[in-house]
Design an enzyme around this catalytic site. Sequence first.
Site, PDB file in Angstrom:
ATOM      1  N   VAL A  49      19.294  28.400  37.242  1.00  0.00           N
ATOM      2  CA  VAL A  49      20.164  27.680  38.177  1.00  0.00           C
ATOM      3  C   VAL A  49      19.645  27.690  39.617  1.00  0.00           C
ATOM      4  O   VAL A  49      20.191  27.008  40.480  1.00  0.00           O
ATOM      5  CB  VAL A  49      21.637  28.180  38.145  1.00  0.00           C
ATOM      6  N   TYR A  88      20.545  43.117  35.811  1.00  0.00           N
ATOM      7  CA  TYR A  88      20.579  41.672  35.532  1.00  0.00           C
ATOM      8  C   TYR A  88      20.597  40.861  36.839  1.00  0.00           C
ATOM      9  O   TYR A  88      19.831  39.914  37.004  1.00  0.00           O
ATOM     10  CB  TYR A  88      21.803  41.359  34.662  1.00  0.00           C
ATOM     11  N   SER A  93      17.660  32.320  35.491  1.00  0.00           N
ATOM     12  CA  SER A  93      17.578  32.493  34.030  1.00  0.00           C
ATOM     13  C   SER A  93      16.172  32.471  33.448  1.00  0.00           C
ATOM     14  O   SER A  93      15.998  32.849  32.293  1.00  0.00           O
ATOM     15  CB  SER A  93      18.387  31.403  33.338  1.00  0.00           C
ATOM     16  N   LYS A 100      14.989  35.572  31.908  1.00  0.00           N
ATOM     17  CA  LYS A 100      15.434  36.023  30.578  1.00  0.00           C
ATOM     18  C   LYS A 100      14.261  36.102  29.606  1.00  0.00           C
ATOM     19  O   LYS A 100      14.282  36.876  28.656  1.00  0.00           O
ATOM     20  CB  LYS A 100      16.537  35.095  30.047  1.00  0.00           C
ATOM     21  N   TYR A 144      19.669  25.538  28.127  1.00  0.00           N
ATOM     22  CA  TYR A 144      21.121  25.655  27.962  1.00  0.00           C
ATOM     23  C   TYR A 144      21.581  24.726  26.838  1.00  0.00           C
ATOM     24  O   TYR A 144      20.860  24.509  25.870  1.00  0.00           O
ATOM     25  CB  TYR A 144      21.872  25.336  29.262  1.00  0.00           C
TER      26      TYR A 144
HETATM   27  N1  GLU Z   1      22.180  34.623  37.695  1.00  0.00           N
HETATM   28  C1  GLU Z   1      22.715  33.475  37.036  1.00  0.00           C
HETATM   29  C2  GLU Z   1      24.001  33.787  36.326  1.00  0.00           C
HETATM   30  O1  GLU Z   1      24.087  34.765  35.688  1.00  0.00           O
HETATM   31  C3  GLU Z   1      21.699  32.964  36.086  1.00  0.00           C
HETATM   32  C4  GLU Z   1      22.162  31.740  35.388  1.00  0.00           C
HETATM   33  C5  GLU Z   1      21.102  30.773  35.076  1.00  0.00           C
HETATM   34  O2  GLU Z   1      20.092  30.637  35.760  1.00  0.00           O
HETATM   35  O3  GLU Z   1      21.308  30.103  34.063  1.00  0.00           O
HETATM   36  O4  GLU Z   1      24.953  33.072  36.377  1.00  0.00           O
END
Ligand code: GLU
Length: 305
Positions: free
Chosen positions: A259, A189, A61, A64, A241
């Site tokens: 994650v 993604y 993430s 992002k 988060y």
């Molecule tokens: N590739 C992970 C997902 O989409 C990223 C989630 C994350 O790092 O929060 O679930």
Amino acid sequence: MQEIIDRAIKHGWGYIGYGKPAAYIPELSKVNPNQLGISVIQINGENWNSGDYEAKFTIQSISKTVALIMAVVDRGADYVFAKVGMEPTGDAFNSIIKLETIKTAKPLNPMINAGAIAIDSMIQGESIDKKFERVLDMFRRLCHNHSIGNSEQVYNSEKATGFRNRALAHFMKDSGIIEGEVEEVLDLYFKQCSVEVTCKDIAMLGAVLAGDGVSPVTGERLLPRSLTRLVKTFMVTCGMYDASGEFAIRVGLPAKSGVGGGIMASVPGKMGIGVYGPALDEKGNSIGGIKTLEYLSNEMDLSIF
Ligand code: GLU
């Protein structure tokens, strides 16, 4: 400085037994949970490292932030924020609930999965490969590391199991938020989440943001100041988060976690910090990483508040 970060790692290490690596992406569950590392890069380029700072991990993430930068550069902020909101959610990073309960069907922000998938549908390029090449190129420039690539194992693992992300994307296609082919957007993604980095790479990204867009290594302006302000603000309100509020109180820094176990933090006007510890807490944040950052922030009085 070296002594402080060594102590911070030691402090963080005491907590990793309370967490565990993400298991919902099968490939991520295979990592050694006992790793913890940190890199600190000042905006003048000076740097320090401790622990497992050379270990490679997937950015997940944290990507992002870079995708958001690209979408705003490609389409302009007005276009982007007509489709993706600016508010924290209070729900898990992969939650679907707000997409249906909020009237506009807009994902609430670009730091949750739904928002990031919508953001990816705005990145320009003739094909998915070309788009991903552009994303990789942006990572390489911002992290000052031209060898950055992605993990095919993690990419394939997530592609094979990313049903919830598929659900989010199909929902948003139905409500007109996502443009283009759903599977293609998801492919970009999943690829961007599988980019492999070290603590140094994400510390450099944090340092570029801390320096309002200027490279700590070359002094070149890589991003406009307004864009770094936008990204850092999202990091404060939505970067950790649904633990962003507690993190703001305990650590007080713009930060984005993934994650894979990484956390990229930015201390405005001072430094970038990259931490890695794959044992996660129940919200999906690196448990040792948060404790390391908390220790460092308190010791050095880094909170922006
Ligand atoms: N590739 C992970 C997902 O989409 C990223 C989630 C994350 O790092 O929060 O679930």
